[in-house]
Design a protein around this motif. Structure first.
Motif, PDB file in Angstrom:
ATOM      1  N   ARG A 163       0.912  -1.184   0.116  1.00  0.00           N
ATOM      2  CA  ARG A 163      -0.105   0.225   0.117  1.00  0.00           C
ATOM      3  C   ARG A 163       1.026   1.222  -0.036  1.00  0.00           C
ATOM      4  N   ASP A 205      -3.799  -7.782   3.166  1.00  0.00           N
ATOM      5  CA  ASP A 205      -4.691  -6.938   2.466  1.00  0.00           C
ATOM      6  C   ASP A 205      -5.820  -6.862   3.353  1.00  0.00           C
ATOM      7  N   TYR A 208      -5.447  -4.600   6.426  1.00  0.00           N
ATOM      8  CA  TYR A 208      -5.462  -3.273   5.918  1.00  0.00           C
ATOM      9  C   TYR A 208      -6.779  -2.825   5.778  1.00  0.00           C
ATOM     10  N   ARG A 209      -7.593  -3.670   4.951  1.00  0.00           N
ATOM     11  CA  ARG A 209      -8.997  -3.086   4.891  1.00  0.00           C
ATOM     12  C   ARG A 209      -9.821  -3.127   6.250  1.00  0.00           C
TER      13      ARG A 209
END
Length: 231
Positions: A163, A205, A208-209
């Protein structure tokens, strides 16, 4: 549910219905549906196990469907009933635990998150073919402390970008060939691991989300602008 007068209940099915955006999740995909076989006059109780993957209020409804036989071979009929909606509230908790719980659930892991201490949280579960997958989330006092811990663990490993954050991967010295993916975001240090790099990045991921969704991080992506030289 009892049936003392009508005959024999063949195969009742009990199920718990959750709202699509529920803050509660089943311990496993099969734990919200139960099948039973009852004889005339018998009663039964079904219980469901849920775990919190968010904070707020949710509505629950239990349903039961069953086939009633008025003697054998028949006649028989199907019946269905459901409870009134039940409201359940999940109180505020550590955001880090919520983030990891949601990330675990997203990748199909229903393991409970463990609180190691007031600043460290982790989960671990077994995936396909007996592979282990997990994540650890650590909160430091400030960004500089998290960066120092990140630098110390990276040592001389190549720095990459996840990211808009600095990250690196490390192959563990074990027979399973475990790969760690470690990244620092503000005052957080996240470690995900799996036997395959692609799945490790998928888990990162998911973390992170969940962190963005719960306000633990601000959404970000690093954008590279091409450099154009004029003649």
């Amino acid at each position: 549910m009892t049936n003392a007068d009508c005959g024999q209940i063949g195969q009742p099915t009990y199920q718990l219905l959750l709202e699509p955006s529920s803050i509660l999740a089943p311990i496993s995909l099969l734990s919200i549906t139960n099948y039973r076989a009852l004889a005339s006059g018998e009663s039964d109780t079904a219980s469901f196990q849920l775990q919190a993957i968010g904070v707020g209020e949710v509505a629950l409804r239990a349903t039961a469907s069953f086939e009633v036989h008025l003697g054998y071979p028949g006649p028989a009929y199907w019946a269905f009933d459901s409870s009134q909606p039940l409201s359940a509230t999940v109180p505020p908790t550590h955001q880090e635990a919520v983030v990891l719980q949601q990330a675990a659930y997203e990748i199909g892991c229903y393991q409970q998150v463990d609180t190691i201490n007031d600043s460290t949280y982790q989960f671990q579960c077994t995936g396909g073919a007996g592979e282990t997958i997990g994540a650890t989330l650590e909160r430091f006092t400030d960004e500089s402390a998290a960066q120092a811990a990140f630098t110390d663990r990276r040592d001389t490993l190549p720095l990459v970008t996840f990211r808009c954050y600095d990250a690196f991967t490390r192959a563990m010295d074990d027979p399973a060939g475990t790969i760690q993916h470690i990244w620092q975001a503000e005052s957080l240090l996240v470690t995900t691991y799996h036997q395959r790099v692609t799945d490790t990045l998928t888990l990162s991921d998911a973390v992170y989300r969940a962190a963005v969704r719960n306000g633990l991080l601000v959404a970000c992506d690093r954008v590279f602008v091409p450099v154009v030289q004029r003649p």
